[in-house]
Motif scaffolding. Structure first.
Motif, mmCIF file in Angstrom:
data_model
loop_
_atom_site.group_PDB
_atom_site.id
_atom_site.type_symbol
_atom_site.label_atom_id
_atom_site.label_comp_id
_atom_site.label_asym_id
_atom_site.label_seq_id
_atom_site.Cartn_x
_atom_site.Cartn_y
_atom_site.Cartn_z
ATOM 1 N N MET A 1 0.846 -1.190 0.000
ATOM 2 C CA MET A 1 0.000 0.000 0.000
ATOM 3 C C MET A 1 0.887 1.248 0.000
ATOM 4 O O MET A 1 1.779 1.384 0.831
ATOM 5 C CB MET A 1 -0.907 0.007 1.234
ATOM 6 N N VAL A 2 0.652 2.175 -0.918
ATOM 7 C CA VAL A 2 1.424 3.407 -1.006
ATOM 8 C C VAL A 2 0.890 4.399 0.020
ATOM 9 O O VAL A 2 -0.315 4.682 0.060
ATOM 10 C CB VAL A 2 1.354 4.011 -2.419
ATOM 11 N N MET A 3 1.765 4.926 0.845
ATOM 12 C CA MET A 3 1.374 5.882 1.873
ATOM 13 C C MET A 3 1.781 7.286 1.437
ATOM 14 O O MET A 3 2.960 7.567 1.207
ATOM 15 C CB MET A 3 2.050 5.538 3.204
ATOM 16 N N ARG A 4 0.805 8.165 1.307
ATOM 17 C CA ARG A 4 1.072 9.572 1.011
ATOM 18 C C ARG A 4 0.998 10.372 2.304
ATOM 19 O O ARG A 4 0.338 9.966 3.247
ATOM 20 C CB ARG A 4 0.067 10.097 -0.013
ATOM 21 N N THR A 5 1.683 11.521 2.324
ATOM 22 C CA THR A 5 1.784 12.294 3.566
ATOM 23 C C THR A 5 1.504 13.769 3.319
ATOM 24 O O THR A 5 1.983 14.345 2.340
ATOM 25 C CB THR A 5 3.191 12.156 4.188
ATOM 26 N N LEU A 53 4.374 6.615 12.889
ATOM 27 C CA LEU A 53 3.117 7.209 12.417
ATOM 28 C C LEU A 53 2.625 6.498 11.157
ATOM 29 O O LEU A 53 1.437 6.200 11.023
ATOM 30 C CB LEU A 53 3.307 8.697 12.152
ATOM 31 N N LYS A 54 3.544 6.236 10.246
ATOM 32 C CA LYS A 54 3.158 5.528 9.008
ATOM 33 C C LYS A 54 2.656 4.126 9.334
ATOM 34 O O LYS A 54 1.667 3.665 8.736
ATOM 35 C CB LYS A 54 4.344 5.456 8.041
ATOM 36 N N ARG A 55 3.322 3.466 10.254
ATOM 37 C CA ARG A 55 2.898 2.118 10.633
ATOM 38 C C ARG A 55 1.497 2.145 11.244
ATOM 39 O O ARG A 55 0.662 1.271 10.964
ATOM 40 C CB ARG A 55 3.895 1.509 11.614
ATOM 41 N N LYS A 62 -5.345 2.963 6.328
ATOM 42 C CA LYS A 62 -5.411 4.256 5.650
ATOM 43 C C LYS A 62 -4.287 4.389 4.620
ATOM 44 O O LYS A 62 -3.243 3.745 4.728
ATOM 45 C CB LYS A 62 -5.302 5.402 6.667
ATOM 46 N N THR A 63 -4.512 5.253 3.650
ATOM 47 C CA THR A 63 -3.506 5.475 2.607
ATOM 48 C C THR A 63 -2.903 6.872 2.657
ATOM 49 O O THR A 63 -2.004 7.196 1.880
ATOM 50 C CB THR A 63 -4.115 5.269 1.218
ATOM 51 N N PHE A 64 -3.402 7.723 3.561
ATOM 52 C CA PHE A 64 -2.900 9.093 3.651
ATOM 53 C C PHE A 64 -2.646 9.431 5.114
ATOM 54 O O PHE A 64 -3.552 9.382 5.941
ATOM 55 C CB PHE A 64 -3.910 10.091 3.067
ATOM 56 N N LEU A 65 -1.400 9.784 5.413
ATOM 57 C CA LEU A 65 -1.009 10.210 6.757
ATOM 58 C C LEU A 65 -1.026 11.734 6.800
ATOM 59 O O LEU A 65 -0.331 12.392 6.022
ATOM 60 C CB LEU A 65 0.386 9.688 7.095
ATOM 61 N N LEU A 66 -1.802 12.275 7.705
ATOM 62 C CA LEU A 66 -1.870 13.724 7.893
ATOM 63 C C LEU A 66 -1.348 14.052 9.283
ATOM 64 O O LEU A 66 -1.750 13.426 10.266
ATOM 65 C CB LEU A 66 -3.309 14.207 7.747
ATOM 66 N N LEU A 82 13.413 15.008 4.148
ATOM 67 C CA LEU A 82 13.237 13.713 4.801
ATOM 68 C C LEU A 82 12.002 12.955 4.337
ATOM 69 O O LEU A 82 11.939 11.727 4.470
ATOM 70 C CB LEU A 82 13.175 13.911 6.322
ATOM 71 N N VAL A 83 11.010 13.679 3.809
ATOM 72 C CA VAL A 83 9.764 13.040 3.371
ATOM 73 C C VAL A 83 9.480 13.474 1.929
ATOM 74 O O VAL A 83 8.660 14.372 1.680
ATOM 75 C CB VAL A 83 8.583 13.425 4.286
ATOM 76 N N PRO A 84 10.145 12.886 0.970
ATOM 77 C CA PRO A 84 9.926 13.264 -0.428
ATOM 78 C C PRO A 84 8.463 13.098 -0.820
ATOM 79 O O PRO A 84 7.814 12.106 -0.472
ATOM 80 C CB PRO A 84 10.818 12.283 -1.204
ATOM 81 N N GLY A 85 7.945 14.083 -1.528
ATOM 82 C CA GLY A 85 6.562 14.014 -1.989
ATOM 83 C C GLY A 85 5.539 14.538 -1.008
ATOM 84 O O GLY A 85 4.342 14.543 -1.307
#
Length: 231
Positions: A1-5, A53-55, A62-66, A82-85
């Motif tokens: 699963m791709v996690m976006r932030t 947090l991602k874990r 979830k797929t989006f970490l806010l 440190l967090v590309p994208g």
């Protein structure tokens, strides 16, 4: 699963908690209901806590970490490295209302004024960045569906008007501390963010001192007030 932030940051008392709470009601979004201050830490510790947090987000499906820490406005460059994208949502609010609110919280109008100027100078410096969305708290109050839809589009999240019913699922943001005044503050803030969007415009008319008002309309704060359309 791709996690976006995504990160919500800016000057405190500008609506950062409000927009984070709204977005947290999205089915794809995971939000830790606390200000983590992760990127003020030593880099290995910062990345370890970010990984946690991602874990947690992945564990919740979830797929989006806010993440919402207003002071992260001072660490945007570091977060980018440190967090590309990563993407950044930065609310701004009339300096007169923010300084009035912060002064009540901090007990020092001069500190409140300095904080609004310093933090929003950093926001303004990011206005052309493609990974940043800046919006005005007053526009959210005036037309919440339009602004929330715009933010969702920026974050590549689907929009539904159901997001505006976020208050039907109350969240515990501000944990009471042992000190009584902090307990009262936490209770008040939780009460505020678990209501429908509150119109806090214009409080400065009865709460702001003349010195701070002059600094914002004629002095150091005037360029920022003009840049964001408040003067």
């Amino acid at each position: 699963m791709v996690m976006r932030t995504g990160f919500v940051c800016g000057c405190g008392h500008s609506g950062t908690t409000l927009i984070a709470t709204i977005l947290a009601s999205h089915p794809d979004v995971y939000l830790p209901f606390q200000e983590t201050n992760v990127f003020f830490k030593w880099t290995p510790l910062a990345m370890f806590r970010y990984w946690k947090l991602k874990r947690a987000a992945l564990g919740a499906g979830k797929t989006f970490l806010l993440e919402k820490t207003p002071r992260h406005i001072r660490r945007v460059g570091r977060i980018r490295r440190l967090v590309p994208g990563a993407r950044f949502v930065m609310p701004v609010r009339d300096g007169r209302d923010v300084v009035a609110s912060l002064a009540k919280r901090l007990g020092d109008p001069a500190e409140a004024l300095d904080r609004w100027i310093d933090d929003n100078a950093l926001v303004l410096a990011e206005q052309e960045a493609p990974d940043v969305l800046i919006y005005r708290y007053e526009d959210l109050v005036e037309d919440p569906a339009r602004i929330v839809e715009r933010i969702c589009g920026f974050l590549d999240l689907s929009f539904s008007s159901d997001l505006l019913d976020y208050h039907r699922n109350p969240q515990q943001w501000f944990k009471p501390a042992e000190v009584e005044v902090e307990t009262q503050h936490a209770a008040l803030r939780n009460q505020q963010v678990n209501k429908p969007i509150y119109d806090g415009r214009g409080r400065w008319k009865t709460e702001l001192g003349q010195m701070e008002l002059k600094e914002l309309t004629e002095g150091r704060g005037k360029p920022l007030m003009q840049a964001f359309g408040y003067v």
